[in-house]
Design a protein around this motif. Structure first.
Motif, PDB file in Angstrom:
ATOM      1  N   GLY A 162       0.816  -1.204   0.000  1.00  0.00           N
ATOM      2  CA  GLY A 162       0.000   0.000   0.000  1.00  0.00           C
ATOM      3  C   GLY A 162       0.852   1.257   0.000  1.00  0.00           C
ATOM      4  O   GLY A 162       0.569   2.220  -0.725  1.00  0.00           O
ATOM      5  N   GLU A 163       1.907   1.264   0.814  1.00  0.00           N
ATOM      6  CA  GLU A 163       2.822   2.413   0.844  1.00  0.00           C
ATOM      7  C   GLU A 163       3.553   2.560  -0.490  1.00  0.00           C
ATOM      8  O   GLU A 163       3.768   3.682  -0.963  1.00  0.00           O
ATOM      9  CB  GLU A 163       3.830   2.263   1.981  1.00  0.00           C
ATOM     10  N   TYR A 165       2.398   1.733  -3.400  1.00  0.00           N
ATOM     11  CA  TYR A 165       1.444   2.277  -4.373  1.00  0.00           C
ATOM     12  C   TYR A 165       1.348   3.794  -4.246  1.00  0.00           C
ATOM     13  O   TYR A 165       1.243   4.507  -5.252  1.00  0.00           O
ATOM     14  CB  TYR A 165       0.069   1.640  -4.156  1.00  0.00           C
ATOM     15  N   LEU A 166       1.396   4.299  -3.036  1.00  0.00           N
ATOM     16  CA  LEU A 166       1.276   5.747  -2.824  1.00  0.00           C
ATOM     17  C   LEU A 166       2.568   6.493  -3.122  1.00  0.00           C
ATOM     18  O   LEU A 166       2.526   7.671  -3.497  1.00  0.00           O
ATOM     19  CB  LEU A 166       0.855   6.020  -1.370  1.00  0.00           C
ATOM     20  N   GLN A 184      -2.004  -1.191  -8.087  1.00  0.00           N
ATOM     21  CA  GLN A 184      -3.435  -0.940  -7.857  1.00  0.00           C
ATOM     22  C   GLN A 184      -4.223  -2.237  -8.029  1.00  0.00           C
ATOM     23  O   GLN A 184      -5.073  -2.583  -7.203  1.00  0.00           O
ATOM     24  CB  GLN A 184      -3.940   0.123  -8.830  1.00  0.00           C
ATOM     25  N   THR A 213      -5.077   3.806   1.723  1.00  0.00           N
ATOM     26  CA  THR A 213      -5.117   3.986   0.263  1.00  0.00           C
ATOM     27  C   THR A 213      -6.518   4.193  -0.304  1.00  0.00           C
ATOM     28  O   THR A 213      -6.651   4.434  -1.504  1.00  0.00           O
ATOM     29  CB  THR A 213      -4.503   2.752  -0.430  1.00  0.00           C
TER      30      THR A 213
END
Length: 366
Positions: A162-163, A165-166, A184, A213
């Motif tokens: 998740g981190e 992806y950001l 994603q 997210t």
């Protein structure tokens, strides 16, 4: 293992051999060590990288000032496929084993993906990192239903992804910056795996991932005309109704649904500022004080005949002695009649009156 070709970053405790010439008296003739012997106490690549990762874990604020030197050192050191693979694995392990390092690890991965110069046939830093994540991703279904230790390791991977992806930026040929679509898609499938095995810790991990997210995922899905977030919320509601999870976890899930209904807590300011008036703000008189006429009828500033009633109130107050806010009579001697009433006041009435005064004072100061 190749030796570093640039000076080791100052944040690390570089090791100097006690047998180096600087430690021998002048004229000492028995010094016969080779270059390799002198350098044998320098840190290896794993030691150097691990020291820096630990340093960032303890002092995350040093990232901005020391990351450039770290990357320069790696560019002089990581010159083979094996060394690059080793670097990726070290960072991955730190990011998925130290809970507070997932965000910093993602930032570090983003920086190195743009500043490491080595790009062997096996893939550059970002490609090898995504390949390493894919290895863990492919075991998602088994991990989500595994034992407690397996699930804990899986949850750490999910939050690190998740981190990533950001924070992992993909730069296009014309300079535009985007996020990795592959991540994603991966996050969507990881959510499916977590909700398909609705144990408490899996659901807690899903909540953390969506709080991290959710807003970005929903915006991206909407831009593509997808309804994935609606499907995710429907699964959450089904879990709350049907799953045998704890009451606390169900409460967390409901709070998440509430957060999403409020646009993930994002507040969008109006484009133009307008001063509040009774005409454009229905809550304009919400905090106005309430007064009472001589007949006990309440009225506020919102009433059409407010001015007339308020003037009557002011004239009526002239019939009473002047008192300070603390109740002190400013006119001098007290009224014997009022004094008798005070002396004979019922304790319950007196207590209620004090509460009323305190509440009135609180409202007046708001």
């Amino acid at each position: 293992m190749a030796k570093p070709q640039v000076v080791v970053a100052p944040v690390l405790m570089s090791k100097l051999s006690a047998n180096a010439p600087e430690f021998y008296p002048s004229g000492y003739s028995n010094y016969t060590e080779s270059y390799e012997d002198v350098c044998e106490d320098y840190p290896t690549l794993p030691e150097y990288v691990q020291d820096f990762l630990n340093h960032l874990t303890e002092q995350p604020g040093s990232f901005e000032t020391e990351i450039e030197q770290f990357a320069e050192t790696l560019n002089g050191w990581v010159t083979t496929d094996d060394a690059l693979q080793e670097l990726v694995e070290l960072i991955y392990q730190q990011a998925t084993s130290i809970p507070n390092f997932s965000y910093m690890g993602a930032r570090l991965c983003n920086y190195l993906s743009h500043h490491l110069t080595i790009s062997p046939q096996s893939g550059n830093f970002r490609q090898l990192l995504l390949q390493r994540c894919r290895t863990e991703y492919e075991a998602k279904d088994e991990a989500a239903k595994g034992d407690e230790v397996t699930r804990k390791r899986f949850h750490a991977f999910v939050l690190f992804l998740g981190e990533l992806y950001l924070n992992l930026e993909i730069k296009g040929t014309n300079g535009q910056v985007t996020r990795a679509d592959i991540l994603q898609v991966g996050l969507r499938e990881l959510l499916n795996a977590l909700f398909s095995n609705p144990m408490d810790d899996n659901l807690i991990c899903a909540v953390k991932l969506l709080k991290l997210t959710g807003s970005v995922l929903e915006d991206t899905w909407k831009e593509k005309g997808k309804t994935d977030m609606e499907e995710v919320i429907q699964r959450i509601e089904n879990v709350v109704l049907d799953a045998n999870c704890s009451r606390d976890v169900k409460q967390m899930l409901l709070k998440l649904v509430e957060l999403r209904s409020s646009n993930w807590g994002r507040v969008h300011a109006t484009s133009t500022y307008r001063e509040a008036t009774p005409e454009n703000d229905p809550n304009y008189f919400m905090n106005e004080p309430t007064f009472y006429t001589s007949d006990g009828v309440p009225f506020t500033a919102a009433d059409p005949d407010y001015q007339e009633k308020y003037q009557e109130l002011l004239e009526r107050e002239d019939f009473f002695p002047d008192y300070e806010e603390n109740g002190t009579d400013l006119s001098g001697a007290g009224d014997p009649y009022l004094d008798d009433i005070d002396d004979e006041m019922d304790p319950e009435i007196e207590e209620a009156y004090e509460k009323f005064c305190l509440e009135s004072e609180r409202k007046r100061k708001q």
